[in-house]
Design a protein around this motif. Sequence first.
Motif, mmCIF file in Angstrom:
data_model
loop_
_atom_site.group_PDB
_atom_site.id
_atom_site.type_symbol
_atom_site.label_atom_id
_atom_site.label_comp_id
_atom_site.label_asym_id
_atom_site.label_seq_id
_atom_site.Cartn_x
_atom_site.Cartn_y
_atom_site.Cartn_z
ATOM 1 N N SER A 208 0.830 -1.221 0.000
ATOM 2 C CA SER A 208 0.000 0.000 0.000
ATOM 3 C C SER A 208 0.854 1.257 0.000
ATOM 4 N N VAL A 209 1.910 1.252 0.815
ATOM 5 C CA VAL A 209 2.790 2.423 0.892
ATOM 6 C C VAL A 209 3.515 2.628 -0.435
ATOM 7 N N MET A 210 4.023 1.554 -1.028
ATOM 8 C CA MET A 210 4.732 1.668 -2.301
ATOM 9 C C MET A 210 3.779 2.115 -3.412
ATOM 10 N N GLN A 211 2.565 1.604 -3.414
ATOM 11 C CA GLN A 211 1.586 1.999 -4.426
ATOM 12 C C GLN A 211 1.226 3.477 -4.305
ATOM 13 N N LYS A 212 1.043 3.930 -3.071
ATOM 14 C CA LYS A 212 0.696 5.336 -2.859
ATOM 15 C C LYS A 212 1.810 6.257 -3.333
ATOM 16 N N THR A 213 3.047 5.837 -3.161
ATOM 17 C CA THR A 213 4.184 6.633 -3.601
ATOM 18 C C THR A 213 4.320 6.610 -5.118
ATOM 19 N N LEU A 214 4.048 5.461 -5.714
ATOM 20 C CA LEU A 214 4.250 5.281 -7.149
ATOM 21 C C LEU A 214 3.125 5.860 -8.001
ATOM 22 N N THR A 215 1.899 5.816 -7.510
ATOM 23 C CA THR A 215 0.726 6.177 -8.305
ATOM 24 C C THR A 215 0.810 7.547 -8.986
ATOM 25 N N PRO A 216 1.239 8.608 -8.298
ATOM 26 C CA PRO A 216 1.259 9.926 -8.962
ATOM 27 C C PRO A 216 2.149 9.977 -10.202
ATOM 28 N N MET A 222 3.843 7.297 -17.999
ATOM 29 C CA MET A 222 3.530 6.316 -19.034
ATOM 30 C C MET A 222 2.810 6.926 -20.238
ATOM 31 N N LEU A 223 2.010 7.983 -20.029
ATOM 32 C CA LEU A 223 1.161 8.509 -21.103
ATOM 33 C C LEU A 223 1.432 9.962 -21.486
ATOM 34 N N GLU A 224 1.578 10.815 -20.512
ATOM 35 C CA GLU A 224 1.600 12.251 -20.798
ATOM 36 C C GLU A 224 2.969 12.770 -21.208
ATOM 37 N N HIS A 225 4.013 12.226 -20.618
ATOM 38 C CA HIS A 225 5.348 12.706 -20.953
ATOM 39 C C HIS A 225 5.776 12.162 -22.311
ATOM 40 N N GLU A 226 6.237 13.024 -23.204
ATOM 41 C CA GLU A 226 6.665 12.612 -24.532
ATOM 42 C C GLU A 226 8.057 11.994 -24.458
ATOM 43 N N SER A 227 8.094 10.690 -24.484
ATOM 44 C CA SER A 227 9.372 9.996 -24.376
ATOM 45 C C SER A 227 9.930 9.571 -25.725
ATOM 46 N N LEU A 228 9.168 9.778 -26.789
ATOM 47 C CA LEU A 228 9.636 9.336 -28.099
ATOM 48 C C LEU A 228 10.756 10.207 -28.640
ATOM 49 N N GLY A 291 0.330 -1.115 -15.034
ATOM 50 C CA GLY A 291 -0.418 -1.501 -16.219
ATOM 51 C C GLY A 291 -1.894 -1.154 -16.136
ATOM 52 N N ALA A 292 -2.516 -1.468 -14.996
ATOM 53 C CA ALA A 292 -3.958 -1.234 -14.845
ATOM 54 C C ALA A 292 -4.284 0.257 -14.829
ATOM 55 N N THR A 293 -3.476 1.042 -14.128
ATOM 56 C CA THR A 293 -3.724 2.490 -14.056
ATOM 57 C C THR A 293 -3.587 3.135 -15.431
ATOM 58 N N THR A 294 -2.561 2.745 -16.157
ATOM 59 C CA THR A 294 -2.349 3.292 -17.503
ATOM 60 C C THR A 294 -3.468 2.855 -18.438
ATOM 61 N N PHE A 295 -3.848 1.597 -18.365
ATOM 62 C CA PHE A 295 -4.915 1.073 -19.224
ATOM 63 C C PHE A 295 -6.232 1.816 -18.986
ATOM 64 N N ASN A 296 -6.555 2.048 -17.723
ATOM 65 C CA ASN A 296 -7.812 2.729 -17.414
ATOM 66 C C ASN A 296 -7.853 4.140 -17.968
ATOM 67 N N GLN A 297 -6.714 4.810 -18.003
ATOM 68 C CA GLN A 297 -6.672 6.154 -18.586
ATOM 69 C C GLN A 297 -6.951 6.131 -20.083
ATOM 70 N N LEU A 411 -15.263 -2.673 -18.319
ATOM 71 C CA LEU A 411 -14.474 -1.735 -19.111
ATOM 72 C C LEU A 411 -13.132 -1.443 -18.443
ATOM 73 N N MET A 412 -13.171 -1.226 -17.134
ATOM 74 C CA MET A 412 -11.972 -0.823 -16.391
ATOM 75 C C MET A 412 -11.346 -2.015 -15.670
ATOM 76 N N LEU A 413 -10.063 -1.901 -15.431
ATOM 77 C CA LEU A 413 -9.368 -2.902 -14.622
ATOM 78 C C LEU A 413 -9.390 -2.466 -13.165
ATOM 79 N N ASP A 414 -9.433 -3.422 -12.265
ATOM 80 C CA ASP A 414 -9.484 -3.136 -10.822
ATOM 81 C C ASP A 414 -8.067 -2.877 -10.311
#
Length: 449
Positions: A208-216, A222-228, A291-297, A411-414
């Motif tokens: 839970s602690v690691m997820q809370k730190t990583l989520t933001p 994964m999606l918004e920053h242009e890494s290409l 994976g799930a957070t990115t997919f849901n977006q 539609l969404m992943l848990d």
Amino acid sequence: MEGLTLRVEHLQNENGKLQNLFQEKSNINEDIRQEVSRLSSENSVCRCDLHLRVHPKQTPALPKEYLGMLEYKREDEARLIQNIITDLKPKGVAVNVIPTLPAFILFMCVRHADYLNDDNKLKSLMNRIIQGVKKVVLAHQKDVESLSFWLSNTYQLLNCLKQYSGEEQFLKQSTPRQKKNCLQNFDLSEHRQILSDLAIQIYHQLISVMQKTLTPAIVPGMLEHESLQGISSMKPTGFRKRSSSLYNDSETYSISSILQELSVFYSAMSHHGMEQSLTKQAVKQLFFLIGATTFNQIMLRKDMCSCRKGMQIRCNISYLEEWLKENELQSCGAIDTLRPLAQAAWLLQVNKSTDEDAKEIAEKCTELNPVQIVKILNSYTPIDDFEKRVTSSFVRQVQSFLQEYEGATQLMLDTDYRFQVTFPFYPSSTALESLQVPSSLNLEFLTRI
């Protein structure tokens, strides 16, 4: 005159006799002196020999053989728990060499209570250990370092209770000496179950602690920053900072941010001696969240449904896969949790116009259900001039190929889903009789047995 002459001759004869007698006496004395000298010499040899027999040569004392137990007085039990659990710092010098040393010390105390056949002492110690760990975990419930440290030590103590239980299933890899060190008087299987439940609780708190730190960092990275653009410059070069101070508000999250967080977590778990199987389970859980957070977006935002975003997602997945290889975690199943996201990225890039395209989509998107596939197709938003919108007829064609699908339709992943954690038994090669208690732990009231 004649009488005088006779008198002189008589005296001369007497003098001669006296001289002969004196010579004989001198010879006898000489013989006596020689005999005395001989006897003295023999006596000296005898005394020397006697001395050697009475005082044999000293040999070095043999080192004391320890039994791998630690003795303490009942009145010191509270101090033991305080010094080795509640007040112990995970980054202390004493636990750098053997991160799970507290678990071994506690078990050696358990062994001595079992050796004494002292039921009250043993139960009291086990209860205090469990309560002590619960207390320290509660006090540091947001600290990755403390949680990973006590998860490792709780797991190690659980393994010790199994390895030295005397049960045949846990003895297969033990040495003869370790088998000799098994508990003799008490069955602690009930306490093993309590420790197992406690380890599960600590594990989920750590996740839970690691997820809370990583989520933001997930959606921006994964999606918004242009890494290409300038992909090679995006690869992280070091992971020295702590997660609490990685970013300023003005900084932008990137795939490097995600990889850096993962490395901080992995470093903490490795530093505290966590079993590799448990580390792999934690990494797999974190990858599922990514994976799930990115997919849901993608499901929620049309601006994320383009060919360029599909390329970016696949590029970022390759970075995550490379991170797993660098840390030898390929076998943990983490990359498999990204399959729905990888297939969504592929769907954004593939041609979407002909019947052959529709059939290929239906055949290859095995990790996506029809609802998710149709949602991505309908949300697809061309950015470049060469791209075209997906026609409604094409969507219907894809749906026709998916008619026989039977399964989930969400539609969404848990993102809150948790894989079941397991604690496989791993025997330790550590010899209890060789362990010593460092003075820095302030446990001088323990006696090595």
